[in-house]
Scaffold this motif. Sequence first.
Motif, short mmCIF file in Angstrom:
data_model
loop_
_atom_site.label_atom_id
_atom_site.label_comp_id
_atom_site.label_asym_id
_atom_site.label_seq_id
_atom_site.Cartn_x
_atom_site.Cartn_y
_atom_site.Cartn_z
N GLU A 180 0.82 -1.22 0.00
CA GLU A 180 0.00 0.00 0.00
C GLU A 180 0.86 1.26 0.00
O GLU A 180 0.41 2.31 -0.45
N LEU A 181 2.10 1.13 0.52
CA LEU A 181 2.98 2.29 0.54
C LEU A 181 3.28 2.77 -0.88
O LEU A 181 3.23 3.97 -1.16
N LYS A 183 1.42 2.10 -3.47
CA LYS A 183 0.16 2.57 -4.04
C LYS A 183 -0.12 4.01 -3.63
O LYS A 183 -0.51 4.83 -4.45
N ALA A 184 0.07 4.29 -2.32
CA ALA A 184 -0.18 5.65 -1.82
C ALA A 184 0.71 6.65 -2.54
O ALA A 184 0.27 7.73 -2.94
N ALA A 185 1.97 6.26 -2.72
CA ALA A 185 2.91 7.18 -3.37
C ALA A 185 2.55 7.37 -4.85
O ALA A 185 2.70 8.47 -5.39
N LYS A 186 2.04 6.31 -5.48
CA LYS A 186 1.62 6.43 -6.88
C LYS A 186 0.46 7.41 -6.99
O LYS A 186 0.42 8.25 -7.89
N VAL A 187 -0.50 7.28 -6.08
CA VAL A 187 -1.64 8.20 -6.10
C VAL A 187 -1.16 9.62 -5.84
O VAL A 187 -1.67 10.58 -6.39
N ASP A 188 -0.14 9.74 -4.97
CA ASP A 188 0.43 11.05 -4.69
C ASP A 188 1.20 11.62 -5.90
O ASP A 188 1.61 12.77 -5.88
N GLY A 189 1.44 10.80 -6.90
CA GLY A 189 2.06 11.30 -8.12
C GLY A 189 3.52 10.93 -8.29
O GLY A 189 4.15 11.37 -9.25
N ALA A 190 4.07 10.16 -7.34
CA ALA A 190 5.49 9.83 -7.44
C ALA A 190 5.71 8.69 -8.42
O ALA A 190 4.87 7.80 -8.54
N ARG A 194 11.35 8.14 -7.84
CA ARG A 194 10.99 9.02 -6.74
C ARG A 194 10.61 8.20 -5.51
O ARG A 194 11.03 8.49 -4.39
N LEU B 53 -4.69 1.59 -9.96
CA LEU B 53 -3.58 0.83 -9.39
C LEU B 53 -3.57 -0.61 -9.90
O LEU B 53 -2.59 -1.31 -9.78
N PRO B 73 -2.59 6.54 -12.08
CA PRO B 73 -3.31 7.00 -10.88
C PRO B 73 -3.10 8.49 -10.60
O PRO B 73 -4.03 9.18 -10.20
N LYS B 74 -1.88 8.97 -10.83
CA LYS B 74 -1.60 10.35 -10.43
C LYS B 74 -2.37 11.38 -11.26
O LYS B 74 -2.58 12.49 -10.81
N PHE B 82 -5.87 4.28 2.77
CA PHE B 82 -5.71 2.83 2.79
C PHE B 82 -5.97 2.25 4.17
O PHE B 82 -5.88 2.94 5.18
N ALA B 86 -0.75 3.45 5.21
CA ALA B 86 0.33 3.64 4.23
C ALA B 86 0.99 5.00 4.36
O ALA B 86 1.26 5.67 3.38
N TYR B 88 4.19 7.36 5.01
CA TYR B 88 5.60 7.16 4.71
C TYR B 88 6.37 7.18 6.04
O TYR B 88 6.44 8.22 6.71
N VAL B 103 5.84 16.54 -4.93
CA VAL B 103 6.07 15.77 -6.15
C VAL B 103 5.52 16.53 -7.36
O VAL B 103 6.12 16.54 -8.43
N ARG B 104 4.38 17.17 -7.16
CA ARG B 104 3.76 17.90 -8.27
C ARG B 104 4.36 19.28 -8.48
O ARG B 104 3.93 20.03 -9.35
N ARG B 151 -5.25 17.13 -1.22
CA ARG B 151 -5.21 17.04 -2.68
C ARG B 151 -6.40 17.74 -3.32
O ARG B 151 -6.37 18.07 -4.50
#
Lengths: 290, 365
Positions: A180-181, A183-190, A194, B53, B73-74, B82, B86, B88, B103-104, B151
């Motif tokens: 999920e980590l 996945k979360a980062a992907k949704v965040d755009g990374a 990155r 995803l 997804p982005k 989640f 999740a 960091y 990131v953006r 977001r």
Amino acid sequence: MPHRQNRLGRIALRWGLYILLGLFALYYLMPLFVMVTTSLKSLEEIRTGSLVALPRDVTFEPWRTAWAHACTGIQCEGLRPYFWNSVMLAVPAVAISTLLGAINGYVVAQWRFKGANIIFSLMLFGCFIPFQVVLLPMARVLGMLGLAGSISGLVFVHVIYGIGFTTLFFRNYYVNIPVELVKAAKVDGAGFFRIFWAIFLPLSLPIIVVTVIWQFTQIWNDFLFGVSFSQAGTQPITVALNNIVNSTTGVKEYNVDMAAAIIAALPTLLVYVVAGKYFIRGLTAGSVKG
Amino acid sequence: MAPILEVKNLVKNFGATEVLKDINIAIEPGEFLVLVGPSGCGKSTLLNCIAGLEPITGGSVEIGGQDMTHVSPKDRNIAMVFQSYALYPTMTVAKNITFGMKVRGLDQATQERKLAEVAAQLQIEELLNRRPGQLSGGQRQRVAMGRALVRDPKLFLFDEPLSNLDAKLRVEMRSEIKKLHHNLDATMVYVTHDQIEAMTLASKIVVLKGGIVQQIGSPAEIYNRPANLFVADFMGSPAMNLVPARAVANGKGVRIEIEREGGDTLILTDKEHSGLPENVVLGLRPEDIAEKGFRAGTNVQDATCLVDMVEPAGADTYVVSKLGGTMVTARLHAETGAKTGQMIDLSFDLSKVSYFVPETGERLN
């Protein structure tokens, strides 16, 4: 009084255990003790005295000789140039193989793709190929790449050989990190790199330490690749040590040999002392879910 | 208004296994859609497909009127919370929340303004410099929500966000999510296996089983008129009583015969429904069976039943009686005098009844 007897029995057992452990420790320390004391004695004293006796007159002359003047065949420059060869070999080889292992492990554990398991199995298989098997093909490859006899060539060989192990270490570490980590980062755009740099690498200190210790020990202590793929001037310290010990003219200088052997072993010892506690922690980290 | 999310004929296979079969869902702006079903029904996979995803095998996903089927997804204008939060682990709470903006490439001032807004909204200002490892479960949950809120997306996705919390906190966070939905007027898709969560939060519920949509409807529709036996049994606690019965045409209505032990058949007369086949499954929620005299209505039928078990639950007392070979639960008032082994007069409110085909499970009325 059974309670008292029980207590005495426990104390006796405890002491028996400590004495036994102490004996084992002495037994294992004996060679090191002999090496250190012998390296501090003069040749005269070695001839006349006992092997296990402490030095009467402490001299650092054998160390100076081993470092700067001992002869490997016809050259008498000591271990110094070869020590730096080994440093120039080990540092990049360790760094590159660790980084590649980290990226590989990250991909295999967190970016599952078709055939990921097969590729990982093949890499694991690479860990079990004996060094001797690859000597000839590797010599051929190095020749074709124009790296034969160079330190870069040795770095290349050690990186290739190390990737299997480093990938295994990092993969087992990263596989416990919840998907999920990512996945979360992907949704965040990374993106792929990155996520690796910003999230996975900062998490990896324990496993980086384990990998660095493992790789450094392997590469620093390697003799076979060193002797096979180097030439005069690019030999690592293990090869030079062998040459010093085996190319004696006249009297065998045990004190210089011992000092040279200790110098050759010091860097790996140092790495263990500095990073040892992380080593145990990192090795067990994979088995316990954080 | 155009739907915010439109899933059309979505199919998802893992190898040869079909996980989702021909899913069609549309959500209007401001709706709170809950995907509910037992574990393994494909609800989380569906959410991952909506998020991008998981690649989908067939069909399409539109978000905000744009085809997003093959968009990463982005770029889908979504935010996701989640189950494991999740967060960091090496970043502070503040960095966790601003990571997406960083990131953006949003400028520092905007990042800080938005962070302050969200932190105030979720009351996590004093946590901003801590790491996820130093937070309690509830606090982590808030931070995860903060990361989504900041977001300001078209669509919020929640993947069982409350399952890792203890019961009390879960109820608290549940009402907080509901409040948040109301205040933001946001569109949300929420996955859960907890039917109470689904009932309390949703404006629209999708019940899934085995990768097939069983029913889509408002919580009241799903609760009062379940489309089949599965939905009837899954939604509601204690579950709906599902009793095998015989239906015999009787003038304008129907006579319902329920077998009992000892050969004495329980007979109810339903005046409202007709045209039923001979064998049916009668579905009646526990609260639609009351002690005689406590329920009035045009289609209420009384019958005497043997009490097999009494379960006081504080506000109510549940009385269990064996009818038609199954244990039937009635929800009585707390002060009932029902005793195990004695007879009691119960009122069955047949205006609330559901009839199902025993073999297919389909609803009849």
